[in-house]
Write a protein that holds these residues in place. Structure first.
Motif, PDB file in Angstrom:
ATOM      1  N   GLY A  82       0.808  -1.210   0.000  1.00 18.72           N
ATOM      2  CA  GLY A  82       0.000   0.000   0.000  1.00 18.72           C
ATOM      3  C   GLY A  82       0.844   1.265   0.000  1.00 18.72           C
ATOM      4  O   GLY A  82       0.474   2.273   0.606  1.00 18.72           O
ATOM      5  N   ASP A  83       1.991   1.230  -0.680  1.00 19.84           N
ATOM      6  CA  ASP A  83       2.869   2.398  -0.727  1.00 19.84           C
ATOM      7  C   ASP A  83       2.247   3.519  -1.549  1.00 19.84           C
ATOM      8  O   ASP A  83       1.449   3.282  -2.458  1.00 19.84           O
ATOM      9  CB  ASP A  83       4.223   2.018  -1.328  1.00 19.84           C
ATOM     10  N   THR A  84       2.658   4.739  -1.229  1.00 21.97           N
ATOM     11  CA  THR A  84       2.151   5.935  -1.903  1.00 21.97           C
ATOM     12  C   THR A  84       3.290   6.661  -2.601  1.00 21.97           C
ATOM     13  O   THR A  84       4.329   6.924  -1.988  1.00 21.97           O
ATOM     14  CB  THR A  84       1.484   6.884  -0.893  1.00 21.97           C
ATOM     15  N   LEU A  85       3.091   6.981  -3.872  1.00 23.44           N
ATOM     16  CA  LEU A  85       4.014   7.830  -4.616  1.00 23.44           C
ATOM     17  C   LEU A  85       3.415   9.230  -4.593  1.00 23.44           C
ATOM     18  O   LEU A  85       2.429   9.500  -5.271  1.00 23.44           O
ATOM     19  CB  LEU A  85       4.160   7.304  -6.044  1.00 23.44           C
ATOM     20  N   ALA A  86       3.976  10.098  -3.758  1.00 26.59           N
ATOM     21  CA  ALA A  86       3.424  11.429  -3.515  1.00 26.59           C
ATOM     22  C   ALA A  86       4.219  12.469  -4.296  1.00 26.59           C
ATOM     23  O   ALA A  86       5.408  12.671  -4.045  1.00 26.59           O
ATOM     24  CB  ALA A  86       3.446  11.746  -2.027  1.00 26.59           C
ATOM     25  N   PHE A  87       3.562  13.121  -5.244  1.00 25.74           N
ATOM     26  CA  PHE A  87       4.203  14.129  -6.089  1.00 25.74           C
ATOM     27  C   PHE A  87       4.016  15.509  -5.465  1.00 25.74           C
ATOM     28  O   PHE A  87       2.888  15.921  -5.190  1.00 25.74           O
ATOM     29  CB  PHE A  87       3.575  14.139  -7.482  1.00 25.74           C
ATOM     30  N   THR A  88       5.102  16.228  -5.271  1.00 25.74           N
ATOM     31  CA  THR A  88       4.975  17.628  -4.872  1.00 25.74           C
ATOM     32  C   THR A  88       4.677  18.458  -6.122  1.00 25.74           C
ATOM     33  O   THR A  88       4.918  18.014  -7.247  1.00 25.74           O
ATOM     34  CB  THR A  88       6.258  18.127  -4.193  1.00 25.74           C
ATOM     35  N   PRO A 103       1.484  -3.655  -7.308  1.00 30.78           N
ATOM     36  CA  PRO A 103       0.087  -3.730  -6.897  1.00 30.78           C
ATOM     37  C   PRO A 103      -0.165  -2.956  -5.598  1.00 30.78           C
ATOM     38  O   PRO A 103       0.735  -2.805  -4.773  1.00 30.78           O
ATOM     39  CB  PRO A 103      -0.145  -5.234  -6.691  1.00 30.78           C
ATOM     40  N   ASP A 104      -1.399  -2.457  -5.459  1.00 31.83           N
ATOM     41  CA  ASP A 104      -1.820  -1.716  -4.265  1.00 31.83           C
ATOM     42  C   ASP A 104      -1.044  -0.414  -4.084  1.00 31.83           C
ATOM     43  O   ASP A 104      -0.826   0.037  -2.957  1.00 31.83           O
ATOM     44  CB  ASP A 104      -1.698  -2.583  -3.005  1.00 31.83           C
ATOM     45  N   ALA A 105      -0.653   0.198  -5.171  1.00 30.31           N
ATOM     46  CA  ALA A 105       0.077   1.471  -5.114  1.00 30.31           C
ATOM     47  C   ALA A 105      -0.893   2.636  -5.252  1.00 30.31           C
ATOM     48  O   ALA A 105      -1.909   2.546  -5.928  1.00 30.31           O
ATOM     49  CB  ALA A 105       1.125   1.529  -6.217  1.00 30.31           C
ATOM     50  N   ARG A 106      -0.540   3.743  -4.619  1.00 35.25           N
ATOM     51  CA  ARG A 106      -1.298   4.979  -4.767  1.00 35.25           C
ATOM     52  C   ARG A 106      -0.374   6.046  -5.356  1.00 35.25           C
ATOM     53  O   ARG A 106       0.738   6.251  -4.857  1.00 35.25           O
ATOM     54  CB  ARG A 106      -1.838   5.478  -3.423  1.00 35.25           C
ATOM     55  N   MET A 139      -4.618  -0.032  -8.247  1.00 38.85           N
ATOM     56  CA  MET A 139      -3.954   1.271  -8.226  1.00 38.85           C
ATOM     57  C   MET A 139      -4.962   2.378  -8.000  1.00 38.85           C
ATOM     58  O   MET A 139      -6.087   2.329  -8.504  1.00 38.85           O
ATOM     59  CB  MET A 139      -3.234   1.551  -9.551  1.00 38.85           C
ATOM     60  N   GLU A 140      -4.563   3.389  -7.257  1.00 41.35           N
ATOM     61  CA  GLU A 140      -5.313   4.635  -7.122  1.00 41.35           C
ATOM     62  C   GLU A 140      -4.458   5.756  -7.714  1.00 41.35           C
ATOM     63  O   GLU A 140      -3.263   5.859  -7.407  1.00 41.35           O
ATOM     64  CB  GLU A 140      -5.626   4.945  -5.669  1.00 41.35           C
ATOM     65  N   ILE A 141      -5.078   6.581  -8.558  1.00 40.74           N
ATOM     66  CA  ILE A 141      -4.363   7.666  -9.238  1.00 40.74           C
ATOM     67  C   ILE A 141      -5.228   8.902  -9.109  1.00 40.74           C
ATOM     68  O   ILE A 141      -6.356   8.944  -9.633  1.00 40.74           O
ATOM     69  CB  ILE A 141      -4.110   7.312 -10.712  1.00 40.74           C
ATOM     70  N   ALA A 142      -4.741   9.934  -8.412  1.00 40.81           N
ATOM     71  CA  ALA A 142      -5.631  11.044  -8.071  1.00 40.81           C
ATOM     72  C   ALA A 142      -4.901  12.375  -7.974  1.00 40.81           C
ATOM     73  O   ALA A 142      -3.723  12.442  -7.622  1.00 40.81           O
ATOM     74  CB  ALA A 142      -6.321  10.756  -6.746  1.00 40.81           C
TER      75      ALA A 142
END
Length: 288
Positions: A82-88, A103-106, A139-142
């Protein structure tokens, strides 16, 4: 796992999960010393973030291209955690197709009240710049503005399950018209994919916003605004290929200053089997 400071977590990245790891991406052209993000005494917000999460901060300025920085961040993520790739905030131009297989990435930008306020721009500088494999389920992409490449597919998904793209601004403003310009393709046997709270801007005869390329189960496209500012757009949602599919489309709005969106959704490219579903609660101007 080191939690975010509560004030940052609550006000900027609300919804970031309590499990998994947060991997940060920083656009070095946007977060500059002149703006105070880094300071000589290392007390700037970027300095503090870097000190707290060493090994999990990827700055585009440390690489020869944005693609390499983003890929390094993806490679740091762990399957199923459930890791998150957080873009500034910034503009990330992807010139080589990314290997997206976790899998299970945000993937998230800073949450905003409406997609047009997205502070992170993802620009496709090559066809299939974003090509998640069949392994990239759930995947969640938001919270992104997404700019496609002329005559190329931007997001080219394998046979994924559980995709959710929400609160995104699909922006083809000024992109040369081509029916081969497609935002999203879902490979056959994709299932349970959702697109919600989307804002779409098109000013020419582009290809579909979303194309289903064969068998698909449970495709849901809800709460969208489509603006066709110029020209004639053949269709926004294309159910194509071989194999049965089902979908739920609506509610949504279609308007703009263009000639016409000929079809919101079409099954004209379906070559075998049937499409079951409904299109409902659509409000249109004369463009629609």
């Amino acid at each position: 796992y080191r939690n975010l400071a509560p004030s940052l977590k609550d006000s900027v990245y609300s919804g970031v999960p309590e499990i998994g790891k947060i991997v940060w991406l920083v656009d070095s052209d946007y977060r500059t010393v002149a703006q105070g993000w880094s300071k000589s005494d290392h007390t700037g917000p970027l300095d503090l973030l870097y000190e707290r999460d060493q090994g999990y901060i990827y700055r585009t300025g440390d690489y020869s291209s944005d693609y390499l920085a983003v890929q390094a961040g993806i490679d740091q993520m762990v399957d199923f955690r459930g890791d998150t790739l957080a873009f500034t905030p910034g503009n990330y131009s992807i010139s080589t197709a990314l290997a997206i297989n976790v899998p299970d990435a945000r993937w998230v930008g800073p949450p905003v009240s409406h997609p047009v306020n997205s502070r992170v721009i993802l620009t496709a500088a090559v066809a299939a710049a974003f090509a998640p494999t069949a392994a990239a389920d759930r995947m969640e992409i938001a919270h992104f503005q997404m700019v496609p490449l002329t005559a190329g597919t931007m997001w080219d998904f394998g046979a994924v399950s559980g995709l959710h793209m929400y609160n995104n601004f699909y922006n083809a403003d000024g992109i040369a018209a081509s029916t081969a310009t497609i935002f999203v393709v879902l490979a056959t046997t994709s299932e349970f994919c959702q697109f919600t709270d989307s804002y779409i801007w098109v000013d020419g005869a582009q290809g579909p916003w979303i194309r289903s390329a064969g068998i698909i189960k449970g495709l849901s496209i809800r709460d969208f605004e489509i603006y066709l500012e110029a020209g004639t757009w053949a269709n926004a949602i294309d159910m194509a290929g071989v194999g049965a599919s089902d979908c739920n489309i609506g509610p949504g709005y279609v308007t703009g200053g263009g000639t016409a969106l000929t079809a919101l959704a079409t099954i004209a490219d379906k070559t075998k089997d049937t499409t079951h579903g409904m299109v409902h609660d659509i409000v249109c101007s004369t463009v629609g």
